[in-house]
Design an enzyme around this catalytic site. Structure first.
Site, short mmCIF file in Angstrom:
data_model
loop_
_atom_site.label_atom_id
_atom_site.label_comp_id
_atom_site.label_asym_id
_atom_site.label_seq_id
_atom_site.Cartn_x
_atom_site.Cartn_y
_atom_site.Cartn_z
N ARG A 88 0.82 -1.21 0.00
CA ARG A 88 0.00 0.00 0.00
C ARG A 88 0.85 1.26 0.00
O ARG A 88 0.32 2.37 0.02
CB ARG A 88 -0.84 0.00 1.27
CG ARG A 88 -2.31 -0.21 1.03
CD ARG A 88 -2.92 -0.41 2.39
NE ARG A 88 -4.28 -0.05 2.45
CZ ARG A 88 -5.27 -0.94 2.54
NH1 ARG A 88 -5.02 -2.21 2.51
NH2 ARG A 88 -6.50 -0.53 2.65
N ARG A 127 -21.91 -2.75 2.79
CA ARG A 127 -21.15 -3.97 3.14
C ARG A 127 -21.55 -4.52 4.51
O ARG A 127 -21.66 -3.80 5.49
CB ARG A 127 -19.66 -3.67 3.14
CG ARG A 127 -18.84 -4.84 3.66
CD ARG A 127 -17.39 -4.77 3.30
NE ARG A 127 -16.78 -3.49 3.58
CZ ARG A 127 -15.61 -3.11 3.09
NH1 ARG A 127 -14.96 -3.91 2.27
NH2 ARG A 127 -15.11 -1.93 3.39
#
Ligand code: AP5
Length: 223
Positions: A88, A127
């Site tokens: 990342r 979600r």
């Protein structure tokens, strides 16, 4: 096959990584899941990571690299793996290069799942996750048969703490500033594959499989 799944928060990395992992019988190594597990278990890593995750910030590189190293050296990763949520930062990518070298392996491809900002927000707000089997649902796109209950084991689904609105904004900012530069990094290395993620789950999976099947057999063969 050593794959990286890349993309903004809620692009569908975990959803697609899980499908690929089943097709090729290779582990799905998701740093977000590993960190959340440590947080749930209250380990020293989990206690440290929570301080950052709750604010939508990246956990320090050395801690995440240690976790990944441990998992990629395992026997079940010998035939390959799908990395999700790692690297990342450019420094994590450099650490991964070193790790691959030490293992005598190479990254096969980086699949960049591109999704619009509006879609990211909708996917995050919908979600829901099963605390028992980690299956991911979405109240808009792939809801469970009974609202808030896992189809597979009957557990009550939950919403992630970092899916709250204020934290989501920060996660998107962090992605833009710290993670997005990896697109250029991997494109320069000729490893980046662009996939349009603004489609149904099956359609995104089909596009990824189309790419993987177009590769020479050595690409997907066991190590
Ligand atoms: P992490 O868990 O990795 O979060 P993320 O990258 O923000 O990604 P998400 O898990 O939110 O989304 P996803 O792309 O996997 O999408 P999903 O498949 O779930 O990281 C969390 C935190 O941990 C970070 O903020 C950081 O603090 C820390 N961390 C983790 N790794 C780190 C690292 N390397 N370095 C430092 N810190 C690190 O799908 C999302 C939703 O959309 C689901 O409901 C799903 O059902 C639905 N959906 C998926 N695909 C589709 C589709 N095609 N159409 C419709 N709905 C879809």
């Amino acid at each position: 096959m050593q794959l990286i799944l890349f993309g903004p928060p809620a692009a569908g990395k975990s959803t697609q990584a899980e499908l690929i992992s089943k097709v090729y019988d290779i582990p799905h190594v998701a740093t977000g899941d590993l960190l959340r597990q440590d947080v749930r278990e209250g380990t020293p890593i989990g206690r440290e990571a929570k301080k950052y995750m709750d604010r939508g910030l990246l956990v320090p590189d050395d801690l995440v690299v240690r976790l990944v190293r441990e998992h990629l050296k395992r026997r079940d990763a010998m035939n390959g793996f799908v990395l999700d949520g790692f690297p990342r930062t450019v420094s994590q990518a450099a650490a991964l290069n070193g790790l691959m070298k030490a293992l005598g392996r190479e990254i096969s491809a980086v699949i960049d799942i591109e999704v619009s900002d509006e879609e990211v927000l909708r996917r995050i707000s919908g979600r829901r996750i099963c605390p028992t089997c980690d299956k991911i649902y979405n109240v808009y796109y792939n809801p469970p048969q009974v609202p808030d209950i896992c189809d597979d084991d009957g557990s009550k689904l939950y919403q992630r703490d970092d899916d709250r609105e204020a934290v989501v904004e920060r996660r998107i900012e962090v992605y833009d500033v710290q993670t997005k530069p990896l697109i250029a990094y991997y494109r320069r290395r000729d490893l980046l594959i662009d996939i349009s993620g603004d489609k149904a789950i099956d359609a995104v999976h089909a596009e990824i499989m189309c790419f993987l099947k177009s590769m020479p057999e050595s690409f997907t063969a066991p190590f």
